[in-house]
Design a protein around this motif. Structure first.
Motif, PDB file in Angstrom:
ATOM      1  N   LEU A   1      32.352  42.993  31.888  1.00  0.00           N
ATOM      2  CA  LEU A   1      33.112  41.943  31.682  1.00  0.00           C
ATOM      3  C   LEU A   1      33.710  42.206  30.167  1.00  0.00           C
TER       4      LEU A   1
ATOM      5  N   ARG B   1      37.073  34.747  24.072  1.00  0.00           N
ATOM      6  CA  ARG B   1      37.156  35.186  25.538  1.00  0.00           C
ATOM      7  C   ARG B   1      37.620  34.631  26.524  1.00  0.00           C
TER       8      ARG B   1
ATOM      9  N   GLY C   1      24.958  34.317  25.999  1.00  0.00           N
ATOM     10  CA  GLY C   1      24.253  33.103  26.579  1.00  0.00           C
ATOM     11  C   GLY C   1      24.293  31.764  26.021  1.00  0.00           C
ATOM     12  N   GLU C   2      25.382  31.660  25.843  1.00  0.00           N
ATOM     13  CA  GLU C   2      25.981  30.200  25.530  1.00  0.00           C
ATOM     14  C   GLU C   2      26.085  29.382  26.612  1.00  0.00           C
TER      15      GLU C   2
ATOM     16  N   SER D   1      25.570  33.434  34.208  1.00  0.00           N
ATOM     17  CA  SER D   1      26.758  33.710  34.691  1.00  0.00           C
ATOM     18  C   SER D   1      26.792  35.599  34.957  1.00  0.00           C
TER      19      SER D   1
HETATM   20  P1  CMP Z   1      26.083  32.888  30.532  1.00  0.00           P
HETATM   21  O1  CMP Z   1      26.403  32.586  31.880  1.00  0.00           O
HETATM   22  O2  CMP Z   1      24.674  31.839  30.381  1.00  0.00           O
HETATM   23  O3  CMP Z   1      24.843  34.749  30.563  1.00  0.00           O
HETATM   24  C1  CMP Z   1      26.283  35.732  30.795  1.00  0.00           C
HETATM   25  C2  CMP Z   1      26.788  35.613  29.517  1.00  0.00           C
HETATM   26  O4  CMP Z   1      27.524  36.817  29.504  1.00  0.00           O
HETATM   27  C3  CMP Z   1      27.572  34.482  29.356  1.00  0.00           C
HETATM   28  O5  CMP Z   1      26.698  33.296  29.384  1.00  0.00           O
HETATM   29  C4  CMP Z   1      28.678  34.882  28.009  1.00  0.00           C
HETATM   30  O6  CMP Z   1      27.838  33.939  27.040  1.00  0.00           O
HETATM   31  C5  CMP Z   1      28.838  35.735  28.197  1.00  0.00           C
HETATM   32  N1  CMP Z   1      29.694  36.598  29.760  1.00  0.00           N
HETATM   33  C6  CMP Z   1      30.348  36.147  30.574  1.00  0.00           C
HETATM   34  N2  CMP Z   1      31.019  36.342  30.248  1.00  0.00           N
HETATM   35  C7  CMP Z   1      31.962  36.853  29.760  1.00  0.00           C
HETATM   36  C8  CMP Z   1      33.514  37.445  29.363  1.00  0.00           C
HETATM   37  N3  CMP Z   1      34.693  37.388  30.069  1.00  0.00           N
HETATM   38  N4  CMP Z   1      33.532  38.094  27.908  1.00  0.00           N
HETATM   39  C9  CMP Z   1      32.764  38.145  27.101  1.00  0.00           C
HETATM   40  N5  CMP Z   1      31.420  37.470  27.726  1.00  0.00           N
HETATM   41  C10 CMP Z   1      31.149  36.806  29.182  1.00  0.00           C
END
Ligand code: CMP
Length: 223
Positions: free
Chosen positions: A73, A134, A83-84, A94
Motif C-alpha cells: 500500500l 495518506r 501504526g496510528e 489494518s
Molecule cells: P494500523 O492499522 O495500526 O497498522 C497498519 C498501519 O499501516 C496503519 O495503522 C497505518 O499507519 C499504515 N497504513 C495503512 N494503510 C495505509 C496506506 N494506504 N498508506 C499509508 N499507510 C497506511
C-alpha cells in the motif's frame, strides 16, 4: 535517550512543532529498534499496542489476499509515522509492516501516546493532516489500479517514489534507490517479469536511466 535521539525525534514531521522539554519527555518513554531488512514489525490483525516512527530506512505497508497475493500500500521513509490507525480506532492492525531495508524505528506505547495527545492537542491536528495526505495518496492509487494500464501505473509509481523519496542532484535529475522488481510488482499489481521488461522500455521512451539499484528521473517530469 541520547541528544542525537532527541534531535531525531524533532525531525519527525509529527513532532516537529514540539519544544525540547516535550521531545525529552517522549524520549523517556520511546524505544529504539534496529531491524534488518525483511523484519515483520507486525501483521495485519495483530493487536494495536504501539505507534512507530521511521528514523532511518524504509518500511513497506502490505496487505495479503486470501490466496497469498501481496499488495504494497505504501513505502514509508525517514520521519514518517505508522501504526496510528489502530491506536486511534482501537481496532487490530489494518495491514502488515515489514522493513524493506535495514531500519531504525522509534516506538511509543498506546498509553504513552494517548497521554501525549492529551498533553499536546496540536499533535492531533498534525495527525489529521498526515492521515488526509495518506487518504489522498490511497485514492490516487485506487484510481490507477482501477483505470490505468500497467505502463501508466508504473510511470505514476516512479513519479510518486521520486517525489516522496527522491534526492535532487541539482542538475535537473532526481535519483531514487529502486525497490526490488518484486516489490514494485506488488505495489502496482503486476508480475516481476512485466516490471523488468517495462523498466527497460521506459529507459528508451522516457529518458529514465537505471544504474545498478539507482534510477535517475528528469526533475521536470515531477512538476
Ligand atoms: P494500523 O492499522 O495500526 O497498522 C497498519 C498501519 O499501516 C496503519 O495503522 C497505518 O499507519 C499504515 N497504513 C495503512 N494503510 C495505509 C496506506 N494506504 N498508506 C499509508 N499507510 C497506511
Amino acid at each position: 535517550m541520547s541528544d542525537r535521539s532527541i534531535q531525531l525525534l524533532g525531525r519527525i514531521d509529527l513532532f516537529s512543532e514540539l519544544g525540547e522539554d516535550e521531545l525529552r519527555a517522549i524520549g523517556e518513554v520511546a524505544h529504539v529498534l534496529n531491524l534488518p531488512r525483511d523484519s515483520r514489525i507486525f501483521d495485519a490483525g495483530d493487536p494495536s499496542d504501539a505507534l512507530f516512527v521511521v528514523a532511518s530506512g524504509k518500511v513497506n505497508i502490505v496487505i495479503t489476499s486470501s490466496d497469498g497475493k501481496e499488495l504494497i500500500l505504501a513505502v514509508l521513509g525517514a520521519g514518517q509515522v505508522f501504526g496510528e490507525m489502530g491506536l486511534l480506532d482501537a481496532a487490530p492492525r489494518s495491514a502488515a509492516a515489514i522493513t524493506a531495508s535495514p531500519a531504525e524505528l522509534v516506538s511509543i506505547s498506546r498509553s504513552d501516546f494517548e497521554a501525549l495527545l492529551d498533553r499536546q492537542p496540536p499533535l492531533a491536528r498534525k495527525l489529521l493532516t498526515i492521515m488526509s495526505q495518506r487518504l489522498r495518496r490511497a485514492n490516487s492509487k485506487m484510481e490507477s489500479l482501477a483505470y490505468m494500464d500497467v505502463a501508466g501505473r508504473l510511470a505514476r509509481y516512479f513519479l510518486d517514489l521520486a517525489r516522496d523519496h527522491g534526492q535532487s542532484l541539482g542538475n535537473g535529475w532526481v535519483v531514487i534507490r529502486r525497490p526490488t522488481h518484486a516489490d514494485i510488482a506488488h505495489s502496482i499489481g503486476t508480475s516481476r517479469e512485466t516490471v523488468s521488461r517495462m523498466i527497460n522500455d521506459f529507459e528508451s521512451q522516457l529518458g529514465m536511466v537505471n544504474k545498478g539499484r539507482f534510477t535517475y528521473i528528469r526533475e521536470n517530469l515531477l512538476t
